[in-house]
Design a protein around this motif. Sequence first.
Motif, PDB file in Angstrom:
ATOM      1  N   TRP A  82      56.020 -46.077  34.550  1.00 54.81           N
ATOM      2  CA  TRP A  82      56.181 -47.507  34.839  1.00 54.81           C
ATOM      3  C   TRP A  82      56.250 -47.711  36.354  1.00 54.81           C
ATOM      4  N   PRO A  83      55.632 -48.729  36.857  1.00 47.96           N
ATOM      5  CA  PRO A  83      54.645 -49.574  36.155  1.00 47.96           C
ATOM      6  C   PRO A  83      53.310 -48.850  36.016  1.00 47.96           C
ATOM      7  N   SER A  84      52.493 -49.330  35.146  1.00 45.98           N
ATOM      8  CA  SER A  84      51.191 -48.714  34.925  1.00 45.98           C
ATOM      9  C   SER A  84      50.291 -48.952  36.137  1.00 45.98           C
ATOM     10  N   GLY A  85      49.208 -48.194  36.170  1.00 50.72           N
ATOM     11  CA  GLY A  85      48.300 -48.355  37.295  1.00 50.72           C
ATOM     12  C   GLY A  85      47.711 -49.741  37.387  1.00 50.72           C
ATOM     13  N   ALA A  86      47.491 -50.363  36.241  1.00 51.41           N
ATOM     14  CA  ALA A  86      46.890 -51.696  36.239  1.00 51.41           C
ATOM     15  C   ALA A  86      47.873 -52.781  36.652  1.00 51.41           C
ATOM     16  N   SER A  87      49.169 -52.567  36.362  1.00 46.25           N
ATOM     17  CA  SER A  87      50.171 -53.614  36.651  1.00 46.25           C
ATOM     18  C   SER A  87      50.996 -53.331  37.890  1.00 46.25           C
TER      19      SER A  87
END
Length: 655
Positions: A481-486
């Motif tokens: 967390w957080p993901s790469g996209a977010s």
Amino acid sequence: MKNTKKFKESVKKQLPLTGPESRTVKDLMDWYCNNTNTHGCRRIAVSRGRLRRWIWICFTLTAVAIIFWQYTLLVMSYYSVTVSVMVKYQTLSFPAVTVCNINPYKPNTTISLLDELNRQARKILEKLYGFCTDCGSGNFSSRSLSLDDIPVKTRSLNLLQDMSLIKVETAKDGQLVASDIVTDLQYRISGTAITRMYNNMDLTSLGGQGHVGFKVCNQGQDNCVIYTFNSGITALQEWYRLNFIDIMAQVPNEKKAEMGYSADELIVSCMYDGQACDSRNFTLFQHPLHGNCYTFNSGNDGNILQTLIGGNARGLKLILYTENDDYNPFLFTSMGAKVIVTDQNEYPLIDDVGLEVQTAMETLVGLQLTDSAKLSQPYSDCTVDGSDVMEENLYNKSYSLQICLHSCFQKEMVNSCGCAYYEQPLPPGAEYCSYEKFPGWIYCYYQLQDKFVNERLPCQDVCKEPCNSKDFEITKSLAQWPSGASEAWVIRLLDWERGLNGTLSKNDLVNLAIFYQDLNWRSLSESPANSIVTLLSNFGGQNGLWMSCSVVCFIEIWEVFLVDILTILVRNWFRKAKLWWNKKKEGQEQVYNQNRHTGHDNPVCVEDEDPPTFHTAMQLPCVQTGEVPSTPPPQYDALRIQNVFDEQFSDTEVN
């Protein structure tokens, strides 16, 4: 009628005495065996033939042995318990959740206190290993802010000088050489002066590497010990920790609260059961090593939150800001937050059972509640509420085994060392240990710790396990967390909310969710395996099975073998004593009579070898047998003549 009564009494006297009126124990046993309802004893008495009688004796004794064996098993089973498990679906009270930043204090508030200690630590690393990469180049060396209210003496420079790190090596001649890492002073030591923190090290075969430790001395400096470690990291951290708590023990709690992180600084986001929460829902809890900690749902206001629905969509969700750049590089080598889940009445022992949560990860903590209830005496040696434990609870919370052990150790620390250990609550009337007032406290602490670990203190004997406990079984899962996209928008949004001007990193954040996996309340309770009624019933069944005996038979046996036998023995003793006394009395009377009959004071007879005189001639001769003649007095006529003479004499006097 009188003749008939006398006849019955005479016949009764001639009959043999039986039962309790028997004169001997043998007669009593004969009477008992012929009249008892216990079949084995009766068969022994009435059996004809020696072989048959011995067979019945063996059978009876075997039955008695089996009965006592069964008695033992029944009594042992009476003190055993059965465990019943009950699972019930219901609304559960949400536990108290305490969170802490692993780093206890902000560096700009501790620079005046820890500057010298950090400088010594960097110097040790440079001399010991030849490098010190980034261990002091950050906030710990560049900032110069201080607290004016804290005196300079709290830096504890004397302790740094007296307890420096030492490297123990083996010289060419095989002797041990200790080298002071800071001053480069070398001196030879004996193996008896070294105490290993772990007994798996062989100091006689150190080779070229050696081991790192530090020397501690008692208050009089006449007894010193070198404590060695099997890792330089462990030795440096332990040395730093002791100096750290020696410094912080002199700082008031109000100043330490100012030095730590506030709830608004630590808690970035909070949500419980789908509703927003903030720092006002948390209660301050000061920990000696982790500074300001905060407890959610502490129950201090009398309100305890309830959970209606289980699952990770509910429960408590937190985002914590740990500020990675502020971490003390020597006190803790890990980064993140510490969390502990307890009941509202329990003390949060974070160092003992706390859970570490790492940064840049989402940590899900699933809970399952289990209530345990054990039976106290005589089934186990547990305590219901700790009131029967002879140890003061210093934590002002519900009793637990760990709390009792810590309280006992703190009490022994005050009694032995004169001061209290910083990581545990302060007893009334005591003060925390500091090198300035108690120069030998570290030596005393290690000696006491060794006794505690090896169970040579009374703590393990005094403290008991609690009978009732509430346990939270934890299931932990992790996700990045957080993901790469977010990551871009999440970090940017949080950075803007906290006004950090783009300096926020995901390594500064902890995402934590704590929830009930389900609302199944599990209860483990103990109950006696046998009650008193069951125990007595089992006793009666064994008696009837092996001896055909009831409670009345046992009363009869008790009466015969205890009361009647004792009565016969006492009666016979009194009879013999009376007979002996009568014989003794008759013998004394016989001797007295013999002395009386053979003595010279007898007016009836005399025994004299002198020539007779007129007076002795008028007395009777003594009988040789010593007995007085029992013939009636003779009727002599001279006595009548004497009476006539008396009358004539009296008449003459009248004339």
